[in-house]
Design a protein around this motif. Structure first.
Motif, short mmCIF file in Angstrom:
data_model
loop_
_atom_site.label_atom_id
_atom_site.label_comp_id
_atom_site.label_asym_id
_atom_site.label_seq_id
_atom_site.Cartn_x
_atom_site.Cartn_y
_atom_site.Cartn_z
N GLU A 1 50.81 35.79 103.70
CA GLU A 1 52.18 35.47 103.45
C GLU A 1 52.75 35.67 104.82
OE1 GLU A 1 52.89 38.71 100.68
OE2 GLU A 1 51.10 38.15 99.94
N VAL A 2 52.90 35.42 105.69
CA VAL A 2 54.06 36.17 106.84
C VAL A 2 54.04 34.54 107.43
CG1 VAL A 2 52.35 36.32 108.70
CG2 VAL A 2 54.63 37.27 108.61
N MET A 3 53.20 33.83 106.86
CA MET A 3 53.57 32.43 107.90
C MET A 3 54.54 31.28 106.88
SD MET A 3 53.25 32.55 111.19
CE MET A 3 53.53 30.88 111.56
N GLN A 4 54.99 31.30 105.94
CA GLN A 4 55.71 30.73 105.02
C GLN A 4 56.70 30.84 105.28
OE1 GLN A 4 56.28 32.93 101.59
NE2 GLN A 4 53.94 33.05 100.78
N ASN A 5 56.97 29.60 105.65
CA ASN A 5 57.86 28.27 106.16
C ASN A 5 58.29 28.68 107.26
OD1 ASN A 5 59.50 27.45 103.85
ND2 ASN A 5 59.77 29.09 103.03
N LEU A 6 57.37 29.66 108.16
CA LEU A 6 57.25 29.58 109.90
C LEU A 6 56.59 28.57 110.32
CD1 LEU A 6 58.15 33.21 110.23
CD2 LEU A 6 59.45 31.20 110.64
#
Length: 439
Positions: free
Chosen positions: A57-62
């Motif tokens: 979930e940490v890389m959403q939109n990154l």
């Protein structure tokens, strides 16, 4: 220019870039020098390696590029981190603040987190660059960061931090500030230099016969001491329930306030003494850091206190409570005499700290799990030291949150390989402590 270390494994591909401060430190030809104190110089053969692992979930939109951007701003407040080591004519090292930058590796891995952990057993190897200073100090970065994007969408942030810059808490603080800038906070304009007041000790708790360091006799083109043994590293996990059973009312008697660190260190000390035999390891080093007096925006510094513990009874046969109380009450501070040794040598000599004697390092108060990316805390954090000598080192760190919402402890142990194998058997057989399982 020296060649960079290889960052690729059979399952990874990497791209290396250099990140420098947004605003140049140098003005014209002026050299800005950062002078190193005695503790910096004591630690120059050691490296702090840490990893922060996040779920998908940490890389959403990154993007991986987004992860790198905050480092530019962060380096403005501590420009010496992006400098390079130089040597004065006297032989004493210093850091030239020349904006040469820190290295950043952007990596993609064709494995999932589950697959990687099954293979690596929570080792930092592969997550953190193989980084040491040398062979040409003028081109050797002091910090190397590695972002690894996994096939499942998970992310690891790995960092190798030259210990000459500061202790483990300074390294953790660097990552914490990076995550805050990533979240949109304004970067600190400058960091506060800590006023390292000398701890107050009674006369009978100060040592004039130091055992916590030894001179390194064989240091060649790399700033890394040569070992006589093949030192290996393994991480164990003690759950909060196991901690509860270790620290019972019987282990906190006589009004002595005993921390988990002391109980765990006593347990490991006894096990290693049994493995080594011949009365066991009767003198050990304790490395602690008082972080309560550190400012929020702290300048990187080596603020550790090195103390020795001596026992006149066999630690391999001792009650764990007796050893824990010894660690709590009988530490003998060695910093004052270590400073004299370094300064008498004009800062030119090389020393080994971790593993000169069996060394226990208290990192319990590190706020590993307060670091967030996209609002997500890491699911696992680990740390080890590179440059550990033959006697070994034991790090006690906070563990990930258990299912009941409490935190256990991670124990990262570096010992000669045969001794480490025996310790695994002892902890698994006698106490049921295994390495951390990924869930």
């Amino acid at each position: 220019m020296s060649s960079l270390p290889s960052l690729e494994t059979p399952h990874q591909s990497s791209r290396i870039t250099t990140v420098v401060p947004l605003t140049p430190t140098l003005q014209g030809d002026e050299i800005v020098a950062y002078n190193l104190n005695y503790m910096d110089l004591l630690m120059k053969l050691h490296y702090i390696r840490s990893i922060y692992v996040f779920n998908s979930e940490v890389m959403q939109n990154l993007s991986l590029s987004d992860l790198k951007t905050p480092i530019y701003a962060l380096l403005e407040s501590c420009s010496h981190v992006s400098g390079r080591i130089r040597i004065l004519e006297s032989g004493r090292p210093f850091i030239k603040c020349n904006d040469a930058g820190v290295r950043v590796a952007e990596t993609r891995c064709d494995k999932t987190l589950h697959e990687w952990f099954d293979e690596k057993e929570y080792s930092v190897e592969g997550f953190v660059p193989d980084h040491v200073l040398g062979p040409d100090l003028a081109f050797s970065p002091l910090v190397f960061v590695k972002f690894t994007h996994f096939k499942c969408g998970g992310l690891s942030v790995g960092m190798s931090w030259a210990h000459i810059l500061g202790d483990a808490f300074s390294a953790f603080n660097f990552i914490s500030k990076w995550s805050q800038i990533l979240a949109g906070q304004a970067p600190p304009k400058s960091l506060h230099k800590q006023n390292l007041t000398k701890p107050q000790f009674s006369l009978n708790s100060v040592s004039d016969n130091p055992i916590s360091i030894k001179r390194a006799t064989c240091v060649e083109e790399y700033w890394l001491a040569t070992n006589h043994s093949d030192v290996a590293t393994h991480t164990f996990h003690i759950t909060s329930n196991q901690l509860h059973h270790l620290v019972t009312p019987s282990t906190t008697s006589n009004n002595i306030k005993t921390k988990y660190f002391e109980i765990i260190s006593a347990m490991i000390w006894k096990c290693i003494a049994q493995i080594r035999g011949d009365f066991g390891q009767t003198v050990v080093t304790i490395c602690t850091t008082n972080i309560s007096n550190r400012a929020e925006n702290e300048f990187p510094t080596n603020g550790s206190v090195l103390s020795k513990i001596e026992t006149n009874f066999p630690p391999d046969q001792a009650n764990i409570l007796d050893l824990a109380n010894l660690i709590t009450e009988k530490k003998m501070n060695e910093n004052h005499v270590l400073e004299k040794i370094v300064e008498d040598g004009e800062g030119k000599e090389h020393f080994i700290v971790y593993g000169a004697k069996l060394t226990f390092v208290d990192l319990e108060e590190a706020d590993f799990y307060e670091i967030k990316i996209n609002g997500q805390k890491p699911i696992m954090v680990n740390c080890d030291f590179r440059g550990v000598h033959d006697e070994g080192v034991v790090l006690v760190l906070p563990g990930p949150e258990d299912t009941d919402g409490n935190n256990g402890r991670m124990i990262t142990v570096s010992l000669p390989g045969k001794e480490l194998d025996q310790l695994k058997c002892k902890l698994a057989g006698e106490l049921g402590i295994q390495y951390l399982h990924f869930e």
